[in-house]
Write a protein that holds these residues in place. Structure first.
Motif, PDB file in Angstrom:
ATOM      1  N   ARG A 189       0.900  -1.330   0.010  1.00 10.38           N
ATOM      2  CA  ARG A 189       0.127   0.006   0.128  1.00 10.38           C
ATOM      3  C   ARG A 189       0.895   1.415   0.005  1.00 10.38           C
ATOM      4  N   PHE A 227      11.944   9.405  11.940  1.00 13.74           N
ATOM      5  CA  PHE A 227      11.313   9.506  10.945  1.00 13.74           C
ATOM      6  C   PHE A 227      11.799  10.791  10.003  1.00 13.74           C
ATOM      7  N   PRO A 252       8.816  16.456   4.208  1.00 14.40           N
ATOM      8  CA  PRO A 252       7.546  16.567   4.586  1.00 14.40           C
ATOM      9  C   PRO A 252       6.452  16.312   3.665  1.00 14.40           C
ATOM     10  N   LEU A 275       6.534  12.345   3.571  1.00 17.06           N
ATOM     11  CA  LEU A 275       5.896  11.981   4.742  1.00 17.06           C
ATOM     12  C   LEU A 275       4.719  11.992   4.754  1.00 17.06           C
ATOM     13  N   ALA A 276       3.935  13.030   4.315  1.00 14.32           N
ATOM     14  CA  ALA A 276       2.527  13.337   4.203  1.00 14.32           C
ATOM     15  C   ALA A 276       1.993  12.024   3.290  1.00 14.32           C
ATOM     16  N   GLU A 277       2.636  11.893   1.926  1.00 15.98           N
ATOM     17  CA  GLU A 277       2.156  10.921   1.208  1.00 15.98           C
ATOM     18  C   GLU A 277       1.927   9.548   1.962  1.00 15.98           C
ATOM     19  N   ILE A 312       1.699   8.916   5.223  1.00 22.88           N
ATOM     20  CA  ILE A 312       0.727   9.065   6.453  1.00 22.88           C
ATOM     21  C   ILE A 312      -0.677   8.815   5.877  1.00 22.88           C
ATOM     22  N   ARG A 313      -0.818   9.286   4.528  1.00 17.15           N
ATOM     23  CA  ARG A 313      -2.051   9.155   3.689  1.00 17.15           C
ATOM     24  C   ARG A 313      -2.323   7.714   3.578  1.00 17.15           C
ATOM     25  N   CYS A 314      -1.263   6.832   3.297  1.00 15.61           N
ATOM     26  CA  CYS A 314      -1.343   5.305   3.522  1.00 15.61           C
ATOM     27  C   CYS A 314      -1.092   4.658   4.756  1.00 15.61           C
ATOM     28  N   GLY A 315      -1.023   5.304   5.818  1.00 16.12           N
ATOM     29  CA  GLY A 315      -0.757   4.572   6.836  1.00 16.12           C
ATOM     30  C   GLY A 315       0.721   4.186   7.281  1.00 16.12           C
ATOM     31  N   LEU A 355       4.675   5.440   8.027  1.00 19.58           N
ATOM     32  CA  LEU A 355       5.503   6.453   8.434  1.00 19.58           C
ATOM     33  C   LEU A 355       7.066   6.340   7.711  1.00 19.58           C
ATOM     34  N   LEU A 403       7.944   2.856   8.466  1.00 16.18           N
ATOM     35  CA  LEU A 403       7.539   2.232   9.732  1.00 16.18           C
ATOM     36  C   LEU A 403       6.253   1.795   9.190  1.00 16.18           C
ATOM     37  N   PRO A 459       3.015   0.470  11.270  1.00  9.10           N
ATOM     38  CA  PRO A 459       2.510   0.664  12.608  1.00  9.10           C
ATOM     39  C   PRO A 459       1.983  -0.833  13.093  1.00  9.10           C
ATOM     40  N   GLU A 460       1.271  -1.434  11.969  1.00 11.04           N
ATOM     41  CA  GLU A 460       0.367  -2.706  12.264  1.00 11.04           C
ATOM     42  C   GLU A 460       1.313  -3.835  12.786  1.00 11.04           C
ATOM     43  N   ALA A 466      -0.774   6.617  13.473  1.00 13.16           N
ATOM     44  CA  ALA A 466      -0.611   6.442  11.940  1.00 13.16           C
ATOM     45  C   ALA A 466      -1.797   5.400  11.507  1.00 13.16           C
ATOM     46  N   ARG A 498      -4.239   7.317   9.699  1.00 12.06           N
ATOM     47  CA  ARG A 498      -3.716   8.135   8.675  1.00 12.06           C
ATOM     48  C   ARG A 498      -3.824   9.423   8.935  1.00 12.06           C
ATOM     49  N   PHE A 506      -2.612  16.672  11.742  1.00 12.49           N
ATOM     50  CA  PHE A 506      -2.612  16.811  10.100  1.00 12.49           C
ATOM     51  C   PHE A 506      -3.418  15.597   9.622  1.00 12.49           C
ATOM     52  N   PRO A 521      -3.803  14.324   6.028  1.00 19.18           N
ATOM     53  CA  PRO A 521      -3.372  14.482   4.641  1.00 19.18           C
ATOM     54  C   PRO A 521      -4.484  14.162   3.441  1.00 19.18           C
TER      55      PRO A 521
END
Lengths: 286, 175
Positions: free
Chosen positions: A106, A135, A140, A143-145, A147-150, A152, A200, A202-203, B75, B78, B127, B129
């Motif tokens: 993902r 991280f 940035p 990193l943001a992209e 986070i959008r996929c869950g 890090l 990373l 997280p799951e 996380a 998301r 935040f 995204p």
């Protein structure tokens, strides 16, 4: 998919680690134990309890760095696409590997990740301070992209449940064996992630089964020599940017000060630091 | 809820329960507000994408001060806990304005950064995204002037290294 587990004289912990690898919901194709000259019957235990696990016994104790260097070289030569690295006191949850691979699937569009790391926790559930994630705050947008996929985005990871892609080894080589212990994973993953992507997941959870939730300055003793020496080698190398060198240098000074305080300023502590400084300046970077 | 596109409009909105800040001219996508409102935080920042679809990096929240445990815990949802944000696409609770006052325009380009650092001191913002606002072309970011930077530095919002970096930018006029 090959797990590479480095061990020395911790037979019972290794048994726990290998049991957990056997219980992975996503089965492994191979497990390689790199034995750093154990004298407690480790190879015999592995052959008896885990006959499918291969043991690579090194000719001398090469430390964690040498162990991972040898194990990764071996597994890469055998053609594995992913190398799952961990110490013998790493206890991955049953779905840790599946979660890492699901994380890879993902990941944001673009270059596929070269590295995926588990969230490493201590027995009490909090993140283990020895394996605190670094991280990639200075990237940035990526990193943001992530986070959008869950996921890090990482700048560094440790060798406790980290999945390294074959491509990473081909592009960036192997960990530096002469580091022996400490900072070898910081250097190697930093090398990969300077331009490549690693996350990373997280799951994916791995428990780092240390007696205490320690750090190098609290674990200390003479082994702190390696932290001092290897930090200097790292600062002399080309893995870190100028700004990162500045921050890492400050952090190392703080940790060294904490080490001196933990040891109440004893002469032995200062001698350890002095030896580390001497060799950190003198020893080769690569 | 009210929309604020400037510091003056934000300051005038303190009686509102929620204010959607859209400094810089971005327009939220249809589902952006719903995505921002889904989180129970006093300040929720979204992303801004330009005409090419790329994230406008200058308008992303930054900062490394959040505890890694909280970052990892958030996380799977998301989202990212943040302690500083821009006001380019940000939902702000009116209570923050009533308690802390509005951003200080004398801080110039640093006003949003300094203000969010103050209001988020006790509880991080978030935040998201996936909450996106669009702008055809983002204006080029400018560093703060030396006097505005000095005023902002005096608030204590930045550590020493960050102060040095911002002063250097203000003097060289380069980010």
């Amino acid at each position: 998919m090959c797990a590479v587990v480095v061990t020395r004289d911790r037979r019972e912990l290794l048994e726990g680690c290998l049991s957990r690898l056997q219980r992975q919901t996503r089965p492994l194709d191979a497990v390689l134990v790199v034995d750093n000259q154990s004298s407690d019957g480790t190879p015999e235990m592995v052959r008896a309890r885990f006959p499918d696990v291969r043991v690579l016994t090194l000719e001398e104790n090469a430390g964690g760095a040498g162990g991972f260097h040898a194990g990764m070289r071996d597994a890469h030569a055998a053609g594995f696409d992913w190398l799952w690295l961990m110490d013998d006191d790493s206890f991955p949850e049953p779905d840790a590997l599946a979660a890492l691979l699901e994380g890879a699937a993902r990941a944001p569009d673009g270059e596929p990740p070269l590295l995926l790391a588990s969230a490493v926790r201590w027995k009490d559930g909090r993140l283990h301070p020895m394996n605190a994630p670094w991280f990639a705050w200075r990237r940035p947008a990526e990193l943001a992209e992530g986070i959008r996929c869950g996921l890090l985005l990482l700048r560094h990871a440790t060798f406790v449940s980290v999945l390294i892609a074959r491509e990473a080894v081909e592009r960036h080589g192997l960990p530096l064996a002469h580091y022996f212990i400490w900072t070898d994973d910081f250097e190697y993953t930093g090398r990969i992630l300077r331009s490549g992507r690693g996350y990373l997941v997280p799951e994916s959870v791995c428990v780092h089964y240390t007696p205490r939730a320690h750090t190098p300055q609290s674990d200390g003793g003479e082994r702190f020599y390696y932290f001092v020496r290897n930090s200097l080698l790292l600062l002399r190398g080309d893995v870190l940017s100028a700004r990162e060198r500045f921050h890492y240098g400050l952090m190392s000074l703080k940790m060294t000060r904490a080490f001196v305080r933990t040891n109440r300023g004893r002469p032995a502590a200062w001698r350890t630091i002095a030896r580390g400084l001497r060799d950190g300046v003198r020893d080769p970077v690569r | 809820m009210r929309i604020a596109r400037t510091l003056a409009e934000l300051a005038a909105a303190e009686d509102e329960e929620w204010i959607l800040c859209l400094f810089g001219g971005a327009e939220p996508e249809p589902d952006a507000l719903r995505r921002l409102q889904a989180h129970a935080a006093p300040l929720v920042a979204g992303a801004v994408r330009d005409g090419s679809g790329a994230l406008v990096e200058a308008w992303l929240p930054k900062g490394t001060e959040v505890d890694p445990d909280r970052v990892v815990a958030a996380a799977p949802q998301r989202i990212l806990p943040v302690v500083r944000a821009t006001l380019a696409h940000t939902l702000v609770r009116g209570a923050l304005l009533r308690e802390h006052g509005p951003p200080d325009p004398r801080h110039g380009a640093h006003a949003a950064d300094v203000w969010t650092a103050r209001v988020l001191r006790d509880e991080p913002g978030v935040f998201v995204p996936a909450a996106v606002a669009r702008i055809a072309r983002a204006p080029r970011p400018e560093p703060g002037g030396p006097i505005a930077t000095w005023r902002a530095a005096r608030t204590g919002a930045w550590g020493r290294y960050e102060q040095m970096r911002r002063f250097q930018q203000s003097l060289t006029r380069r980010l």
